[in-house]
Design an enzyme around this catalytic site. Structure first.
Site, PDB file in Angstrom:
ATOM      1  N   GLN A   1       0.396  -1.155   0.507  1.00 31.81           N
ATOM      2  CA  GLN A   1      -0.192   0.359   0.497  1.00 31.81           C
ATOM      3  C   GLN A   1       1.551   1.243  -0.437  1.00 31.81           C
ATOM      4  OE1 GLN A   1      -2.547  -0.786   3.097  1.00 31.81           O
ATOM      5  NE2 GLN A   1      -3.867  -2.419   2.552  1.00 31.81           N
TER       6      GLN A   1
ATOM      7  N   HIS B   1      -1.021  -0.029   5.376  1.00 34.15           N
ATOM      8  CA  HIS B   1      -1.174   0.888   5.885  1.00 34.15           C
ATOM      9  C   HIS B   1      -0.140   1.641   6.425  1.00 34.15           C
ATOM     10  CE1 HIS B   1      -3.892  -2.107   8.350  1.00 34.15           C
ATOM     11  NE2 HIS B   1      -3.861  -2.160   7.196  1.00 34.15           N
TER      12      HIS B   1
ATOM     13  N   GLU C   1     -14.538   3.208   9.708  1.00 33.22           N
ATOM     14  CA  GLU C   1     -14.701   4.815  10.170  1.00 33.22           C
ATOM     15  C   GLU C   1     -14.744   6.062   9.793  1.00 33.22           C
ATOM     16  OE1 GLU C   1     -13.781   2.347  14.325  1.00 33.22           O
ATOM     17  OE2 GLU C   1     -12.739   4.806  13.862  1.00 33.22           O
TER      18      GLU C   1
ATOM     19  N   TYR D   1      -9.124   7.217  19.456  1.00 33.67           N
ATOM     20  CA  TYR D   1      -9.388   6.671  18.304  1.00 33.67           C
ATOM     21  C   TYR D   1      -9.960   5.000  18.818  1.00 33.67           C
ATOM     22  CZ  TYR D   1     -10.737  11.603  17.138  1.00 33.67           C
ATOM     23  OH  TYR D   1     -11.366  12.596  17.509  1.00 33.67           O
TER      24      TYR D   1
ATOM     25  N   TYR E   1      -9.885 -10.866   9.020  1.00 33.24           N
ATOM     26  CA  TYR E   1     -10.262 -11.373   8.087  1.00 33.24           C
ATOM     27  C   TYR E   1     -11.010 -12.619   8.260  1.00 33.24           C
ATOM     28  CZ  TYR E   1      -8.694  -6.909   6.278  1.00 33.24           C
ATOM     29  OH  TYR E   1      -8.300  -5.780   6.666  1.00 33.24           O
TER      30      TYR E   1
END
Length: 368
Positions: free
Chosen positions: A84, A148, A242, A252, A263
């Site tokens: 990513q 991430h 979210e 958070y 998963y």
């Protein structure tokens, strides 16, 4: 027509994967045109004052699209293109006309350890070449994990710069620890210095740039056009994506609280709320895999002003979200099935421009 779900055996360790379907209705009251074609992963888009576009391709290229032609910008720093990670968001300084600064985030292999981590740089554009490059922030330590990286950029109404970094696949280490990078929203001055009222400025060993923590992988961020608050979206695991409104110093909750599961279908937490941890404004189950986000503030789309737009990577549509008093009351699918929506911005002409993987940049049009 009956829809069947087929469980797919991935490995003995992964187990079975759910094929839950998105239930948002399709809105057909719009059209589109392809403005920039033949792009692979257009991660970020910024409009220059002449309304030409700078487009970040994840692989490490900045494309300058002007007068119908694509020119590759020179001088882009070396990008760690893995998983990513790659060349990520791009944004102009609010006073770009005066100072010429362009800001972008990318995965960088500079610094401690093998692999890479998210970095923030600013530079100026001269003759389609980046000059005066300044590295403003580099997360540490590097890791070869491909998950991430974040990462979006936004300026608030006071001129502070916010950017996001995901927890880099280290959910039990990074997001709840303010002495470590990852799983955070950061706030800097525009020159990269740390504001003296940042929430952890006086905390020993803390990363002073942190503004909020306990995040998983925020890949969308935008300033609310009326309240001036910073809104983000972030990827949950299986379920639990979210939308959050960012508060100074707030936690958070990831991975202590979540509306998602692993998963593999197993749980990693039994709680969805805890004192001292923020609840999301909205969460999705099943996950839509949210990406870029933008508010519609123009009059180009009758009846849509004030709606929030968020890309869905998983279900390949643009999510039109109708809000009331910071609550989601309805969602609709735009550009349904066109491709994985990576980024969305409102252009200076008031139209919405959407970066779609393996297609390009499309312009959202009201249906005549």
């Amino acid at each position: 027509m009956k829809t069947r779900c087929f469980a797919v055996l991935v490995t003995a360790f992964i187990g079975f994967v759910s094929c839950a379907q998105d239930k948002n209705p399709i809105n057909t009251d719009h059209d589109y045109e392809i403005v920039v074609s033949d792009l692979t992963i257009p991660w970020g888009i910024a409009f220059l004052p002449d309304q030409s576009m700078l487009i970040n391709e994840k692989e490490g290229k900045i494309i300058h699209f002007k007068d119908g032609k694509k020119t590759e910008v020179q001088g882009v720093p070396e990008v760690y293109n893995r998983g990513q990670g790659g060349l990520l968001d791009i944004m102009l300084h609010p006073n770009y006309d005066e100072n010429g600064w362009i800001y972008f985030t990318y995965a960088s292999s500079e610094g401690e350890g093998n692999g890479g981590h998210t970095a923030l740089m600013r530079a100026k554009l001269v003759n389609n070449t980046l000059v005066n490059k300044e590295l403003l922030y580099k997360a540490t330590p590097n890791t070869t994990k491909g998950q991430h990286f974040g990462s979006r950029i936004v300026f608030d109404n006071d001129g502070y710069l916010y950017f996001t970094i995901g927890e880099r696949g280290e959910q039990d280490v990074n997001p709840q620890d303010i002495t470590r990078d990852g799983g955070k929203v950061y706030r800097l001055n525009d020159d990269g210095s740390v504001p003296n009222d940042n929430p952890f400025i006086n905390e020993p060993n803390a990363k002073k740039a942190i503004y909020s923590y306990g995040h998983r992988n925020p890949q969308g961020m935008v300033l609310h056009p009326e309240t001036g608050k910073v809104w983000t979206n972030e990827h949950g695991p299986q379920g639990g994506d979210e939308i959050n409104i960012i508060k100074k110093g707030a936690n958070y909750g990831w991975p202590v609280i979540s509306y998602g599961i692993n998963y593999s279908g197993t749980k990693f937490t039994d709680i969805t709320e805890k004192e001292g941890m923020e609840q999301p404004l909205h969460y999705w189950d099943p996950s839509i895999a949210p990406s870029g986000m933008a508010f519609i503030t123009s009059d180009k789309y009758p009846g849509w002003k004030g709606n929030l737009l968020i890309g869905s990577l998983k279900f390949k549509y643009l999510d039109k979200i109708i809000l009331s008093d910071e609550k989601v009351i309805k969602e609709e699918r735009l550009l349904d099935g066109l491709g994985r929506v990576r980024t969305v911005v409102q252009g200076p002409d008031g139209y919405i421009y959407v970066g779609i993987e393996n297609l390009g940049v499309v312009k959202l049009l009201p249906k005549n």
